[in-house]
Design an enzyme around this catalytic site. Structure first.
Site, PDB file in Angstrom:
ATOM      1  N   ASP A 134     -34.248 -27.848 -14.619  1.00  0.00           N
ATOM      2  CA  ASP A 134     -33.136 -27.736 -13.853  1.00  0.00           C
ATOM      3  C   ASP A 134     -33.184 -26.528 -13.130  1.00  0.00           C
ATOM      4  O   ASP A 134     -33.162 -25.506 -13.742  1.00  0.00           O
ATOM      5  CB  ASP A 134     -31.913 -28.026 -14.681  1.00  0.00           C
ATOM      6  N   ILE A 135     -32.735 -26.512 -11.833  1.00  0.00           N
ATOM      7  CA  ILE A 135     -32.997 -25.110 -11.163  1.00  0.00           C
ATOM      8  C   ILE A 135     -31.742 -24.177 -11.411  1.00  0.00           C
ATOM      9  O   ILE A 135     -31.916 -22.956 -11.529  1.00  0.00           O
ATOM     10  CB  ILE A 135     -32.599 -25.497  -9.653  1.00  0.00           C
ATOM     11  N   ASN A 141     -24.236 -37.118 -17.591  1.00  0.00           N
ATOM     12  CA  ASN A 141     -23.004 -37.166 -16.924  1.00  0.00           C
ATOM     13  C   ASN A 141     -23.091 -38.453 -15.935  1.00  0.00           C
ATOM     14  O   ASN A 141     -24.290 -38.722 -15.136  1.00  0.00           O
ATOM     15  CB  ASN A 141     -22.973 -35.988 -15.945  1.00  0.00           C
ATOM     16  N   GLN A 159     -20.845 -35.672 -12.497  1.00  0.00           N
ATOM     17  CA  GLN A 159     -22.366 -35.872 -12.205  1.00  0.00           C
ATOM     18  C   GLN A 159     -22.171 -35.506 -10.805  1.00  0.00           C
ATOM     19  O   GLN A 159     -21.416 -35.767  -9.893  1.00  0.00           O
ATOM     20  CB  GLN A 159     -22.598 -37.652 -12.104  1.00  0.00           C
ATOM     21  N   HIS A 207     -30.058 -38.817 -14.743  1.00  0.00           N
ATOM     22  CA  HIS A 207     -30.619 -37.850 -15.465  1.00  0.00           C
ATOM     23  C   HIS A 207     -30.272 -37.348 -16.724  1.00  0.00           C
ATOM     24  O   HIS A 207     -29.036 -37.553 -17.001  1.00  0.00           O
ATOM     25  CB  HIS A 207     -31.017 -36.712 -14.526  1.00  0.00           C
ATOM     26  N   HIS A 247     -29.676 -34.185 -19.222  1.00  0.00           N
ATOM     27  CA  HIS A 247     -30.126 -32.903 -19.434  1.00  0.00           C
ATOM     28  C   HIS A 247     -30.609 -32.446 -20.989  1.00  0.00           C
ATOM     29  O   HIS A 247     -29.748 -32.989 -21.818  1.00  0.00           O
ATOM     30  CB  HIS A 247     -28.719 -31.940 -19.341  1.00  0.00           C
TER      31      HIS A 247
HETATM   32  P1  AMP Z   1     -25.179 -33.164 -12.805  1.00  0.00           P
HETATM   33  O1  AMP Z   1     -24.148 -32.305 -12.458  1.00  0.00           O
HETATM   34  O2  AMP Z   1     -25.375 -33.790 -14.229  1.00  0.00           O
HETATM   35  O3  AMP Z   1     -25.330 -34.514 -11.865  1.00  0.00           O
HETATM   36  O4  AMP Z   1     -26.632 -32.366 -12.941  1.00  0.00           O
HETATM   37  C1  AMP Z   1     -27.187 -32.223 -11.657  1.00  0.00           C
HETATM   38  C2  AMP Z   1     -28.396 -31.188 -11.728  1.00  0.00           C
HETATM   39  O5  AMP Z   1     -29.195 -31.124 -11.022  1.00  0.00           O
HETATM   40  C3  AMP Z   1     -27.789 -29.767 -11.828  1.00  0.00           C
HETATM   41  O6  AMP Z   1     -27.719 -29.081 -13.192  1.00  0.00           O
HETATM   42  C4  AMP Z   1     -28.604 -28.927 -10.858  1.00  0.00           C
HETATM   43  O7  AMP Z   1     -28.690 -27.595 -11.231  1.00  0.00           O
HETATM   44  C5  AMP Z   1     -29.792 -29.743 -10.652  1.00  0.00           C
HETATM   45  N1  AMP Z   1     -30.400 -29.583  -9.468  1.00  0.00           N
HETATM   46  C6  AMP Z   1     -30.103 -29.940  -8.177  1.00  0.00           C
HETATM   47  N2  AMP Z   1     -30.986 -29.815  -7.456  1.00  0.00           N
HETATM   48  C7  AMP Z   1     -32.183 -29.395  -7.945  1.00  0.00           C
HETATM   49  C8  AMP Z   1     -33.551 -29.356  -7.600  1.00  0.00           C
HETATM   50  N3  AMP Z   1     -33.732 -29.486  -6.277  1.00  0.00           N
HETATM   51  N4  AMP Z   1     -34.340 -29.224  -8.544  1.00  0.00           N
HETATM   52  C9  AMP Z   1     -33.945 -28.964  -9.886  1.00  0.00           C
HETATM   53  N5  AMP Z   1     -32.545 -29.201 -10.365  1.00  0.00           N
HETATM   54  C10 AMP Z   1     -31.689 -29.202  -9.409  1.00  0.00           C
END
Ligand code: AMP
Ligand code: ZN
Length: 141
Positions: free
Chosen positions: A30-31, A87, A94, A100, A102
């Site tokens: 996760d970024i 989420n 979400q 996804h 985590h």
């Molecule tokens: P959620 O809020 O549960 O939908 O989590 C989405 C997650 O995706 C967040 O923790 C972001 O940091 C992560 N995210 C969004 N774009 C990227 C990306 N390009 N590469 C890696 N993680 C990402």
């Protein structure tokens, strides 16, 4: 799916820090790195959230989780715990609408991650709780 950032990551059209891939799932850092090693596990097939899974897809995705969790534990021996979080829909935080999971390694109580479980033990009577259980039970396929 067009315009889905995680479909693009799975297709390697945009970069990611991949940690695992097979025919069913793709896992990458996760970024935001809530904690060191924070990893996302996604089905390769586009589904928005848990409500779009069937049993086969659930088995495909969730059966991969333990090996990725164990890899995190081995990669970061100082890890003392792991939160798994999924989420579903905007109200539940979400933000990317390709499902996804985590995996958030935990190293200390001072990690920048917390979950608040409110205690409402006394809010509902036994008969109300029984009604909730019956309502859910009646809907399980
Ligand atoms: P959620 O809020 O549960 O939908 O989590 C989405 C997650 O995706 C967040 O923790 C972001 O940091 C992560 N995210 C969004 N774009 C990227 C990306 N390009 N590469 C890696 N993680 C990402
Ligand atoms: Zn997608």
């Amino acid at each position: 799916m067009d315009n889905c950032i995680f479909c693009k990551i799975v297709a390697q059209e945009i970069p990611s820090y991949k940690v695992y891939e097979d025919d069913k799932v793709y896992a990458f850092l996760d970024i935001s790195q809530v904690t060191k090693g924070h990893t996302l596990v996604v089905p390769k097939q586009h589904v928005a959230d848990i409500f779009e899974y069937d049993e086969t897809l659930a088995a495909d995705v969730f059966s991969r989780i333990p090996k990725i969790a164990k890899a995190l534990e081995k990669a970061f021996p100082e890890m003392e715990g792991l939160n798994m979080l999924n989420n579903n829909k905007e109200l539940a935080y979400q933000s990317v609408f390709h499902s996804h999971i985590h995996l958030i390694p935990r190293y200390s109580k001072k990690d920048d991650f917390s979950i608040h479980f409110g205690d409402h033990t006394k809010k509902y009577s036994p008969s109300e709780l029984q009604q909730f259980a019956d309502a859910i039970k009646a809907q399980v396929d």
